[in-house]
Scaffold this motif. Structure first.
Motif, PDB file in Angstrom:
ATOM      1  N   ASP A 139       0.820  -1.223   0.000  1.00 24.15           N
ATOM      2  CA  ASP A 139       0.000   0.000   0.000  1.00 24.15           C
ATOM      3  C   ASP A 139       0.848   1.265   0.000  1.00 24.15           C
ATOM      4  O   ASP A 139       0.469   2.284  -0.585  1.00 24.15           O
ATOM      5  CB  ASP A 139      -0.940  -0.009   1.211  1.00 24.15           C
ATOM      6  N   TYR A 140       1.990   1.223   0.643  1.00 23.97           N
ATOM      7  CA  TYR A 140       2.785   2.445   0.761  1.00 23.97           C
ATOM      8  C   TYR A 140       3.504   2.810  -0.530  1.00 23.97           C
ATOM      9  O   TYR A 140       4.103   3.879  -0.638  1.00 23.97           O
ATOM     10  CB  TYR A 140       3.804   2.314   1.897  1.00 23.97           C
ATOM     11  N   LEU A 141       3.461   1.903  -1.512  1.00 27.15           N
ATOM     12  CA  LEU A 141       4.140   2.213  -2.767  1.00 27.15           C
ATOM     13  C   LEU A 141       3.357   3.220  -3.614  1.00 27.15           C
ATOM     14  O   LEU A 141       3.947   3.953  -4.409  1.00 27.15           O
ATOM     15  CB  LEU A 141       4.365   0.922  -3.557  1.00 27.15           C
ATOM     16  N   ASN A 142       2.045   3.203  -3.461  1.00 29.31           N
ATOM     17  CA  ASN A 142       1.191   4.142  -4.211  1.00 29.31           C
ATOM     18  C   ASN A 142       1.426   4.043  -5.720  1.00 29.31           C
ATOM     19  O   ASN A 142       1.585   5.066  -6.414  1.00 29.31           O
ATOM     20  CB  ASN A 142       1.424   5.594  -3.751  1.00 29.31           C
ATOM     21  N   ASN A 143       1.447   2.801  -6.242  1.00 27.05           N
ATOM     22  CA  ASN A 143       1.618   2.604  -7.685  1.00 27.05           C
ATOM     23  C   ASN A 143       0.285   2.865  -8.394  1.00 27.05           C
ATOM     24  O   ASN A 143      -0.737   2.253  -8.055  1.00 27.05           O
ATOM     25  CB  ASN A 143       2.092   1.182  -7.980  1.00 27.05           C
ATOM     26  N   PHE A 166      13.272  -6.775 -14.119  1.00 30.43           N
ATOM     27  CA  PHE A 166      14.424  -6.989 -13.246  1.00 30.43           C
ATOM     28  C   PHE A 166      14.388  -5.926 -12.160  1.00 30.43           C
ATOM     29  O   PHE A 166      14.592  -4.734 -12.426  1.00 30.43           O
ATOM     30  CB  PHE A 166      15.733  -6.901 -14.034  1.00 30.43           C
ATOM     31  N   ILE A 167      14.128  -6.366 -10.905  1.00 32.05           N
ATOM     32  CA  ILE A 167      13.968  -5.457  -9.778  1.00 32.05           C
ATOM     33  C   ILE A 167      15.292  -5.368  -9.040  1.00 32.05           C
ATOM     34  O   ILE A 167      15.844  -6.386  -8.579  1.00 32.05           O
ATOM     35  CB  ILE A 167      12.842  -5.936  -8.838  1.00 32.05           C
ATOM     36  N   GLU A 168      15.783  -4.138  -8.900  1.00 34.03           N
ATOM     37  CA  GLU A 168      17.042  -3.933  -8.194  1.00 34.03           C
ATOM     38  C   GLU A 168      16.818  -4.007  -6.681  1.00 34.03           C
ATOM     39  O   GLU A 168      15.689  -4.082  -6.189  1.00 34.03           O
ATOM     40  CB  GLU A 168      17.624  -2.565  -8.563  1.00 34.03           C
ATOM     41  N   ALA A 169      17.939  -3.990  -5.942  1.00 31.02           N
ATOM     42  CA  ALA A 169      17.853  -4.063  -4.485  1.00 31.02           C
ATOM     43  C   ALA A 169      17.219  -2.813  -3.881  1.00 31.02           C
ATOM     44  O   ALA A 169      16.722  -2.851  -2.748  1.00 31.02           O
ATOM     45  CB  ALA A 169      19.247  -4.294  -3.900  1.00 31.02           C
ATOM     46  N   ARG A 199       7.202   1.340  -8.308  1.00 31.06           N
ATOM     47  CA  ARG A 199       8.134   1.049  -7.244  1.00 31.06           C
ATOM     48  C   ARG A 199       7.815  -0.346  -6.681  1.00 31.06           C
ATOM     49  O   ARG A 199       6.658  -0.769  -6.691  1.00 31.06           O
ATOM     50  CB  ARG A 199       8.024   2.099  -6.126  1.00 31.06           C
ATOM     51  N   TYR A 200       8.840  -1.038  -6.142  1.00 26.29           N
ATOM     52  CA  TYR A 200       8.666  -2.424  -5.699  1.00 26.29           C
ATOM     53  C   TYR A 200       9.340  -2.624  -4.342  1.00 26.29           C
ATOM     54  O   TYR A 200      10.268  -1.893  -3.961  1.00 26.29           O
ATOM     55  CB  TYR A 200       9.287  -3.401  -6.709  1.00 26.29           C
ATOM     56  N   ASN A 215       7.965 -11.554 -12.292  1.00 25.26           N
ATOM     57  CA  ASN A 215       6.892 -11.486 -13.273  1.00 25.26           C
ATOM     58  C   ASN A 215       5.751 -10.626 -12.719  1.00 25.26           C
ATOM     59  O   ASN A 215       5.228 -10.918 -11.634  1.00 25.26           O
ATOM     60  CB  ASN A 215       6.373 -12.876 -13.641  1.00 25.26           C
ATOM     61  N   VAL A 216       5.377  -9.603 -13.482  1.00 27.67           N
ATOM     62  CA  VAL A 216       4.330  -8.667 -13.032  1.00 27.67           C
ATOM     63  C   VAL A 216       3.129  -8.839 -13.976  1.00 27.67           C
ATOM     64  O   VAL A 216       3.215  -8.544 -15.164  1.00 27.67           O
ATOM     65  CB  VAL A 216       4.829  -7.219 -13.068  1.00 27.67           C
TER      66      VAL A 216
END
Length: 223
Positions: A139-143, A166-169, A199-200, A215-216
Protein backbone atom coordinates in the motif's frame (compact mmCIF):
# COMPACT_ATOMS: atom_id res chain seq x y z
CA UNK A 1 14.65 -167.82 -91.36
CA UNK A 2 14.71 -165.23 -94.09
CA UNK A 3 13.43 -162.53 -91.71
CA UNK A 4 15.86 -163.33 -88.83
CA UNK A 5 18.90 -163.44 -91.03
CA UNK A 6 19.23 -159.67 -91.48
CA UNK A 7 18.83 -159.18 -87.73
CA UNK A 8 21.52 -161.70 -86.93
CA UNK A 9 23.78 -160.11 -89.48
CA UNK A 10 23.12 -156.62 -87.99
CA UNK A 11 23.83 -157.83 -84.44
CA UNK A 12 26.99 -159.54 -85.56
CA UNK A 13 28.05 -156.37 -87.41
CA UNK A 14 27.50 -154.26 -84.30
CA UNK A 15 29.63 -156.60 -82.26
CA UNK A 16 32.34 -156.50 -84.85
CA UNK A 17 32.12 -152.70 -84.98
CA UNK A 18 32.45 -152.52 -81.20
CA UNK A 19 35.48 -154.77 -81.19
CA UNK A 20 37.06 -152.66 -83.87
CA UNK A 21 36.30 -149.51 -81.94
CA UNK A 22 37.97 -150.91 -78.83
CA UNK A 23 41.00 -151.82 -80.86
CA UNK A 24 41.09 -148.43 -82.55
CA UNK A 25 40.82 -146.56 -79.17
CA UNK A 26 37.58 -144.73 -79.92
CA UNK A 27 35.80 -146.16 -76.91
CA UNK A 28 38.73 -145.29 -74.62
CA UNK A 29 38.57 -141.67 -75.72
CA UNK A 30 34.88 -141.58 -75.07
CA UNK A 31 35.48 -142.95 -71.59
CA UNK A 32 38.29 -140.43 -70.98
CA UNK A 33 35.97 -137.59 -72.06
CA UNK A 34 33.08 -138.74 -69.91
CA UNK A 35 35.01 -139.64 -66.74
CA UNK A 36 36.74 -136.25 -66.17
CA UNK A 37 33.42 -134.44 -66.39
CA UNK A 38 31.96 -136.63 -63.68
CA UNK A 39 35.10 -136.27 -61.58
CA UNK A 40 35.04 -132.50 -61.97
CA UNK A 41 31.42 -132.43 -60.96
CA UNK A 42 32.32 -134.22 -57.76
CA UNK A 43 35.48 -132.27 -57.01
CA UNK A 44 34.27 -128.73 -57.81
CA UNK A 45 31.80 -127.71 -55.16
CA UNK A 46 30.32 -124.31 -54.55
CA UNK A 47 32.21 -122.33 -51.88
CA UNK A 48 30.69 -122.54 -48.45
CA UNK A 49 29.99 -119.25 -46.62
CA UNK A 50 32.70 -118.48 -44.13
CA UNK A 51 31.50 -118.06 -40.61
CA UNK A 52 33.52 -115.51 -38.64
CA UNK A 53 33.97 -116.81 -35.11
CA UNK A 54 32.76 -114.33 -32.50
CA UNK A 55 35.59 -113.13 -30.24
CA UNK A 56 35.29 -114.18 -26.62
CA UNK A 57 34.00 -111.47 -24.27
CA UNK A 58 36.78 -109.51 -22.58
CA UNK A 59 37.46 -110.73 -19.14
CA UNK A 60 37.40 -108.15 -16.38
CA UNK A 61 40.81 -107.54 -14.99
CA UNK A 62 41.05 -108.23 -11.31
CA UNK A 63 41.19 -105.02 -9.28
CA UNK A 64 44.63 -104.25 -8.07
CA UNK A 65 44.95 -104.83 -4.40
CA UNK A 66 45.43 -101.58 -2.48
CA UNK A 67 48.96 -101.00 -1.45
CA UNK A 68 49.50 -101.26 2.21
CA UNK A 69 50.56 -98.01 3.80
CA UNK A 70 54.18 -98.14 4.88
CA UNK A 71 54.46 -98.69 8.55
CA UNK A 72 56.08 -95.80 10.43
CA UNK A 73 59.62 -96.40 11.53
CA UNK A 74 59.90 -97.52 15.12
CA UNK A 75 60.52 -94.69 17.52
CA UNK A 76 63.88 -94.67 19.13
CA UNK A 77 63.62 -95.70 22.71
CA UNK A 78 65.13 -93.07 25.00
CA UNK A 79 68.16 -94.15 26.91
CA UNK A 80 67.41 -94.93 30.55
CA UNK A 81 68.23 -92.00 32.80
CA UNK A 82 69.71 -92.52 36.24
CA UNK A 83 67.14 -92.17 38.96
CA UNK A 84 68.13 -90.37 42.13
CA UNK A 85 67.14 -92.21 45.30
CA UNK A 86 66.53 -90.03 48.34
CA UNK A 87 68.36 -91.12 51.47
CA UNK A 88 66.07 -91.47 54.47
CA UNK A 89 68.46 -89.68 56.78
CA UNK A 90 71.15 -87.19 55.85
CA UNK A 91 74.73 -88.00 56.53
CA UNK A 92 75.98 -86.62 59.85
CA UNK A 93 78.69 -84.51 58.21
CA UNK A 94 76.67 -83.38 55.19
CA UNK A 95 76.16 -79.56 55.09
CA UNK A 96 72.61 -78.37 55.26
CA UNK A 97 71.68 -75.76 52.68
CA UNK A 98 69.16 -72.99 52.96
CA UNK A 99 66.64 -72.17 50.22
CA UNK A 100 65.74 -68.55 49.51
CA UNK A 101 62.36 -67.71 48.03
CA UNK A 102 62.48 -66.61 44.35
CA UNK A 103 61.28 -63.08 43.61
CA UNK A 104 57.89 -62.96 41.91
CA UNK A 105 57.88 -62.55 38.16
CA UNK A 106 57.10 -59.02 36.97
CA UNK A 107 53.57 -58.61 35.69
CA UNK A 108 53.21 -58.84 31.95
CA UNK A 109 51.77 -55.65 30.62
CA UNK A 110 49.82 -55.93 27.42
CA UNK A 111 49.52 -52.89 25.26
CA UNK A 112 46.27 -52.91 23.38
CA UNK A 113 46.51 -51.72 19.82
CA UNK A 114 45.03 -48.31 19.50
CA UNK A 115 41.83 -48.54 17.51
CA UNK A 116 41.60 -46.05 14.65
CA UNK A 117 39.40 -43.17 15.53
CA UNK A 118 36.11 -43.10 13.69
CA UNK A 119 36.04 -40.46 10.95
CA UNK A 120 34.04 -37.41 11.91
CA UNK A 121 30.54 -37.33 10.62
CA UNK A 122 30.12 -35.10 7.57
CA UNK A 123 28.53 -31.81 8.40
CA UNK A 124 24.84 -31.58 7.73
CA UNK A 125 24.05 -29.70 4.53
CA UNK A 126 23.14 -26.16 5.18
CA UNK A 127 19.48 -25.34 4.78
CA UNK A 128 18.79 -23.41 1.59
CA UNK A 129 18.49 -19.70 2.14
CA UNK A 130 14.94 -18.40 2.19
CA UNK A 131 14.09 -16.35 -0.89
CA UNK A 132 11.39 -13.68 -0.90
CA UNK A 133 10.23 -12.43 -4.29
CA UNK A 134 9.71 -8.74 -4.99
CA UNK A 135 6.24 -7.27 -4.63
CA UNK A 136 4.41 -4.37 -6.24
CA UNK A 137 1.18 -4.53 -4.21
CA UNK A 138 2.32 -2.83 -1.01
CA UNK A 139 0.00 0.00 0.00
CA UNK A 140 2.78 2.44 0.76
CA UNK A 141 4.14 2.21 -2.77
CA UNK A 142 1.19 4.14 -4.21
CA UNK A 143 1.62 2.60 -7.69
CA UNK A 144 -1.01 4.06 -10.08
CA UNK A 145 -3.06 1.64 -12.25
CA UNK A 146 -1.91 1.24 -15.86
CA UNK A 147 -3.53 3.69 -18.29
CA UNK A 148 -6.04 2.11 -20.67
CA UNK A 149 -5.28 3.20 -24.26
CA UNK A 150 -8.32 5.19 -25.60
CA UNK A 151 -8.21 3.51 -28.99
CA UNK A 152 -8.20 0.07 -27.29
CA UNK A 153 -11.36 1.12 -25.37
CA UNK A 154 -13.13 2.16 -28.56
CA UNK A 155 -12.07 -1.06 -30.32
CA UNK A 156 -12.94 -3.22 -27.30
CA UNK A 157 -9.41 -4.60 -26.82
CA UNK A 158 -8.79 -6.29 -23.49
CA UNK A 159 -6.61 -9.05 -22.07
CA UNK A 160 -3.79 -9.99 -19.71
CA UNK A 161 -0.14 -9.02 -20.12
CA UNK A 162 2.70 -10.60 -18.10
CA UNK A 163 5.79 -8.39 -17.95
CA UNK A 164 9.13 -9.83 -16.77
CA UNK A 165 11.01 -7.09 -14.90
CA UNK A 166 14.42 -6.99 -13.25
CA UNK A 167 13.97 -5.46 -9.78
CA UNK A 168 17.04 -3.93 -8.19
CA UNK A 169 17.85 -4.06 -4.49
CA UNK A 170 16.58 -0.46 -4.13
CA UNK A 171 13.12 -1.41 -5.46
CA UNK A 172 13.36 0.07 -8.98
CA UNK A 173 12.82 -1.79 -12.26
CA UNK A 174 15.73 -1.26 -14.61
CA UNK A 175 14.74 -3.76 -17.33
CA UNK A 176 11.46 -5.19 -18.55
CA UNK A 177 10.23 -7.44 -21.35
CA UNK A 178 6.95 -8.96 -22.49
CA UNK A 179 6.67 -12.55 -21.26
CA UNK A 180 3.04 -13.20 -22.19
CA UNK A 181 1.28 -10.95 -24.71
CA UNK A 182 -2.35 -9.96 -24.59
CA UNK A 183 -2.58 -10.14 -28.34
CA UNK A 184 -2.74 -6.38 -28.76
CA UNK A 185 0.33 -4.23 -29.21
CA UNK A 186 -1.17 -1.14 -27.58
CA UNK A 187 -2.03 -3.02 -24.39
CA UNK A 188 1.42 -4.67 -24.26
CA UNK A 189 3.27 -1.36 -24.58
CA UNK A 190 1.06 0.33 -21.97
CA UNK A 191 1.80 -2.51 -19.50
CA UNK A 192 5.55 -2.38 -20.24
CA UNK A 193 5.77 1.39 -19.59
CA UNK A 194 3.75 1.07 -16.38
CA UNK A 195 5.96 -1.68 -14.93
CA UNK A 196 9.11 0.38 -15.54
CA UNK A 197 7.60 3.36 -13.62
CA UNK A 198 6.37 1.44 -10.57
CA UNK A 199 8.13 1.05 -7.24
CA UNK A 200 8.67 -2.42 -5.70
CA UNK A 201 9.51 -4.12 -2.48
CA UNK A 202 12.89 -5.71 -3.41
CA UNK A 203 13.41 -9.42 -3.23
CA UNK A 204 15.36 -10.88 -0.34
CA UNK A 205 17.62 -13.88 0.16
CA UNK A 206 18.25 -14.91 3.76
CA UNK A 207 16.81 -11.55 4.85
CA UNK A 208 19.11 -9.44 2.67
CA UNK A 209 17.81 -7.42 -0.29
CA UNK A 210 18.94 -8.83 -3.63
CA UNK A 211 18.28 -7.92 -7.25
CA UNK A 212 16.25 -10.56 -9.14
CA UNK A 213 13.74 -11.07 -11.94
CA UNK A 214 10.02 -10.85 -11.19
CA UNK A 215 6.89 -11.49 -13.27
CA UNK A 216 4.33 -8.67 -13.03
CA UNK A 217 0.78 -9.46 -14.33
CA UNK A 218 -1.26 -6.53 -15.78
CA UNK A 219 -4.98 -6.96 -16.56
CA UNK A 220 -6.88 -4.79 -19.05
CA UNK A 221 -10.62 -5.27 -18.55
CA UNK A 222 -13.40 -3.04 -19.99
CA UNK A 223 -16.18 -2.22 -17.51
Amino acid sequence: MDRRLPIVIAVAGLHLLGLWALQAGLLRRAVELVVPVSVLSEVIQPPQPQVTPTPPPPQARPAAAPKAAPSPPPLAQPAPQPVAVATPTPAPLAPTGTTEPQPPAPPVTTVAAAEPAAPPAPPAPAAPARVELPSSSADYLNNPPPPYPPLSKRLGEQGKVVVRAFIEANGTATRAEIRTSSGYERLDQAALQTVLKWRYVPGKRAGAAEAMWFNVPIHFILE
